[in-house]
Motif scaffolding. Structure first.
Motif, PDB file in Angstrom:
ATOM      1  N   MET A   1       1.149  -1.071   0.054  1.00  0.00           N
ATOM      2  CA  MET A   1       0.207   0.193   0.380  1.00  0.00           C
ATOM      3  C   MET A   1       1.119   1.302  -0.066  1.00  0.00           C
ATOM      4  SD  MET A   1      -3.260  -0.456  -0.132  1.00  0.00           S
ATOM      5  CE  MET A   1      -3.818   1.209   0.823  1.00  0.00           C
ATOM      6  N   PRO A   2       0.959   2.340  -1.183  1.00  0.00           N
ATOM      7  CA  PRO A   2       1.797   3.340  -0.779  1.00  0.00           C
ATOM      8  C   PRO A   2       1.500   3.765   0.092  1.00  0.00           C
ATOM      9  CG  PRO A   2      -0.277   3.611  -3.008  1.00  0.00           C
ATOM     10  CD  PRO A   2      -0.350   2.157  -1.936  1.00  0.00           C
ATOM     11  N   TRP A   5       1.182  10.827   1.039  1.00  0.00           N
ATOM     12  CA  TRP A   5       2.240  11.839   0.817  1.00  0.00           C
ATOM     13  C   TRP A   5       2.605  12.114   2.762  1.00  0.00           C
ATOM     14  CZ3 TRP A   5       4.418  12.630  -3.687  1.00  0.00           C
ATOM     15  CH2 TRP A   5       3.351  12.817  -4.927  1.00  0.00           C
ATOM     16  N   HIS A  39       9.552   2.164  -6.507  1.00  0.00           N
ATOM     17  CA  HIS A  39       9.818   3.192  -7.375  1.00  0.00           C
ATOM     18  C   HIS A  39       9.036   3.768  -5.792  1.00  0.00           C
ATOM     19  CE1 HIS A  39       6.407   3.024  -9.977  1.00  0.00           C
ATOM     20  NE2 HIS A  39       6.577   2.204  -9.507  1.00  0.00           N
ATOM     21  N   ASP A  41       6.783   8.078  -5.721  1.00  0.00           N
ATOM     22  CA  ASP A  41       6.632   9.335  -6.328  1.00  0.00           C
ATOM     23  C   ASP A  41       6.870  10.447  -5.800  1.00  0.00           C
ATOM     24  OD1 ASP A  41       5.290   7.954  -8.240  1.00  0.00           O
ATOM     25  OD2 ASP A  41       3.416   8.075  -7.539  1.00  0.00           O
ATOM     26  N   SER A  55       8.057  10.047 -10.563  1.00  0.00           N
ATOM     27  CA  SER A  55       8.372   8.388 -10.146  1.00  0.00           C
ATOM     28  C   SER A  55       9.822   8.256 -10.338  1.00  0.00           C
ATOM     29  CB  SER A  55       7.540   7.708 -10.586  1.00  0.00           C
ATOM     30  OG  SER A  55       6.106   7.210 -10.250  1.00  0.00           O
ATOM     31  N   ARG A  96       5.971   9.140  -2.222  1.00  0.00           N
ATOM     32  CA  ARG A  96       4.393   8.475  -1.554  1.00  0.00           C
ATOM     33  C   ARG A  96       5.089   7.178  -2.178  1.00  0.00           C
ATOM     34  NH1 ARG A  96      -0.810   8.180  -4.494  1.00  0.00           N
ATOM     35  NH2 ARG A  96      -1.710   7.435  -2.736  1.00  0.00           N
ATOM     36  N   LEU A  99       6.171   2.094  -4.471  1.00  0.00           N
ATOM     37  CA  LEU A  99       5.131   2.029  -5.443  1.00  0.00           C
ATOM     38  C   LEU A  99       5.504   0.497  -5.888  1.00  0.00           C
ATOM     39  CD1 LEU A  99       4.419   5.268  -5.846  1.00  0.00           C
ATOM     40  CD2 LEU A  99       2.513   4.091  -4.969  1.00  0.00           C
ATOM     41  N   GLY A 100       5.067  -0.558  -6.713  1.00  0.00           N
ATOM     42  CA  GLY A 100       5.483  -1.374  -8.374  1.00  0.00           C
ATOM     43  C   GLY A 100       5.702  -3.100  -6.866  1.00  0.00           C
ATOM     44  N   GLY A 101       4.682  -3.978  -7.318  1.00  0.00           N
ATOM     45  CA  GLY A 101       5.178  -5.105  -6.973  1.00  0.00           C
ATOM     46  C   GLY A 101       5.394  -6.067  -7.963  1.00  0.00           C
TER      47      GLY A 101
END
Lengths: 246, 200
Positions: A1-2, A5, A39, A41, A55, A96, A99-101
């Motif tokens: 879960m991202p 911010w 990565h 954001d 990103s 944030r 990210l990316g799985g």
């Protein structure tokens, strides 16, 4: 879960090349950790409230709440020139993530790994190399790093004089435009012969990670498929127009 | 206001601003995003199928597909990786045309592609002149790295919903998360509501 911010402050920076800089950012309200290849954001806010978001691949495993990104300056870009040239220690932005799985390496895996990086596409792969070292993994690693010329090489010292924990990691530098004197391979784009010679054989069943500009990713992924690699074990990530990953 | 980045000026846009969703930036290029190698599909081998929730399947060959009424959507596209591209021109067949051949009361759809990619959408987002299976970009055959021979085009959602190398659509009574939707990306993906990730 991202999540949300998170404010972050620049606590360190290193020039990696004339056009790339590593930013060391401390997430002031904590960082949940990330997996190598993920990565983040980044959001910048100007005095008048205008914001811009991009990103970037994370370049190293987190140390506590501190994360690293490596940013390549895009000529005429809106965000990267600020991050590479302007931002000073103590300046802040927001992050944030992670990210990316999908484009991630599992440090618990013992499978052989073949990494192919084109230009700044080496950044998430370097995170995998560093995570391997941190986890004391003995997984067989091959890194094929394609770069235009010697002055564009990121992480130069770390890749040349490898840490003791890097035993079992092989690095091959493929220059595309200008090579240092005495380099046996004439400068050329990475092709099927390079992938065959410097990657890992399909029979080893390696996980393959390919990151770079579209032309590079297409060429390497096609070569891997042609050499018999299982397409399901080839993971790719590309640069967008920003020069930032994906 | 959030955290100010000292010394950051940014580059404000003007007239085009209203067409760019929050958190996006404009590009003139056409970046490529995919998770694995580009599948190579010949037009000869190409088939497109729609399978209803009852299990009935309609399939088109390349020739049959090209013989259907062709539309030329002119639209803006928005990738979750933050680039937006304005005024793109495509050629293809509207999903409305394709769905005419199918008897369905399904609420959801799962698009699936050569190479194993999947993405889910409410069926109503594929209907009503909002979605196409396209085979040309800017008047030229769609390049393999952009999804050729044919891809889905659903421009009102983030571009990962516009599945490349599309092979077919399964109509479903239930929502079934696709590839990125299982990997942390939003189940719906409306760029104007910035539905990028789970929980957005």
């Amino acid at each position: 879960m991202p999540g949300h911010w998170r404010p972050a402050v620049l606590v360190g920076a290193r020039a990696e090349s004339p056009t790339a800089r590593t930013l060391v950012l401390k997430a002031e309200e904590g960082w949940p950790g990330h997996r190598p290849g993920q990565h983040v954001d980044v959001r910048l806010t100007a005095e008048d409230g205008y914001t811009a978001q991009r990103s970037y691949s994370l370049a190293a495993p987190a140390v506590g709440d501190t994360v690293e990104i490596t940013v390549q300056r895009v000529p005429g870009g809106e965000v990267s020139p600020y991050l590479v040239d302007e931002m000073a220690e103590g300046d802040r932005l927001e992050v944030r993530g992670p990210l990316g799985g999908w484009f991630v390496w599992d440090p618990a895996s013992t499978d052989p790994v073949a990494l192919f990086g084109g230009g700044a596409g080496v950044v998430p792969l370097m995170c995998m190399v560093r995570a391997r070292r941190a986890a004391r993994s003995r997984a067989l690693f091959r890194l094929v790093y394609s770069v235009r010329a010697p002055d564009g090489l990121l992480y130069r010292a770390e890749l040349r004089e490898r840490a003791p924990g890097d035993a079992g990691l092989d690095v091959f530098l493929a220059y595309t435009r200008t090579a240092p004197e005495g380099t046996p391979r004439a400068p050329a784009r990475v092709g099927v012969a390079d992938v065959n010679t410097h990657g890992l054989p399909a029979e080893f069943g390696p996980m393959c990670f390919v990151c770079g500009p579209t032309g590079f990713v297409e060429a390497v992924a096609d070569a891997l498929v042609a050499l018999g690699h299982d397409p399901g074990r080839i993971r790719t990530e590309r640069f967008g127009a920003s020069g930032g990953p994906r | 206001m959030g955290i100010i980045s000292r010394g950051f000026g940014g580059r404000r846009r003007t007239a085009e601003d209203a067409r760019v969703p929050p958190g996006q930036y404009l590009t003139d290029g056409f970046p490529v995003l995919s998770a694995g190698p580009t599948p190579r599909v010949t037009e000869e081998d190409w088939r497109f199928s729609i399978t209803s929730e009852a299990g009935d399947t309609v399939t088109w060959t390349w020739e049959e597909f090209l013989a259907l009424p062709q539309e030329r959507p002119h639209t803006d596209i928005h990738c979750v990786t933050r680039w937006s591209k304005l005024d793109t021109e495509w050629t293809g067949v509207g999903l409305d045309t394709l769905l005419e051949s199918v008897d369905t009361a399904a609420d959801f759809a799962l698009a699936y592609s050569h190479g194993g990619y999947t993405t889910n959408l409410p069926l109503e987002d594929l209907a009503g002149g909002q979605a196409w299976v396209v085979h040309a970009f800017g008047g030229e055959p769609l390049a393999p790295e952009h999804g050729g021979p044919a891809r889905l085009l659903v421009p009102h959602l983030y571009f990962w919903k516009s599945a490349k190398w599309i092979k077919g659509v399964r109509l479903l009574d239930h929502d079934e998360p696709g590839f990125w939707e299982q990997a942390g990306y939003h189940p719906y993906g409306d760029p104007w509501r910035e539905q990028r990730y789970w929980g957005d």
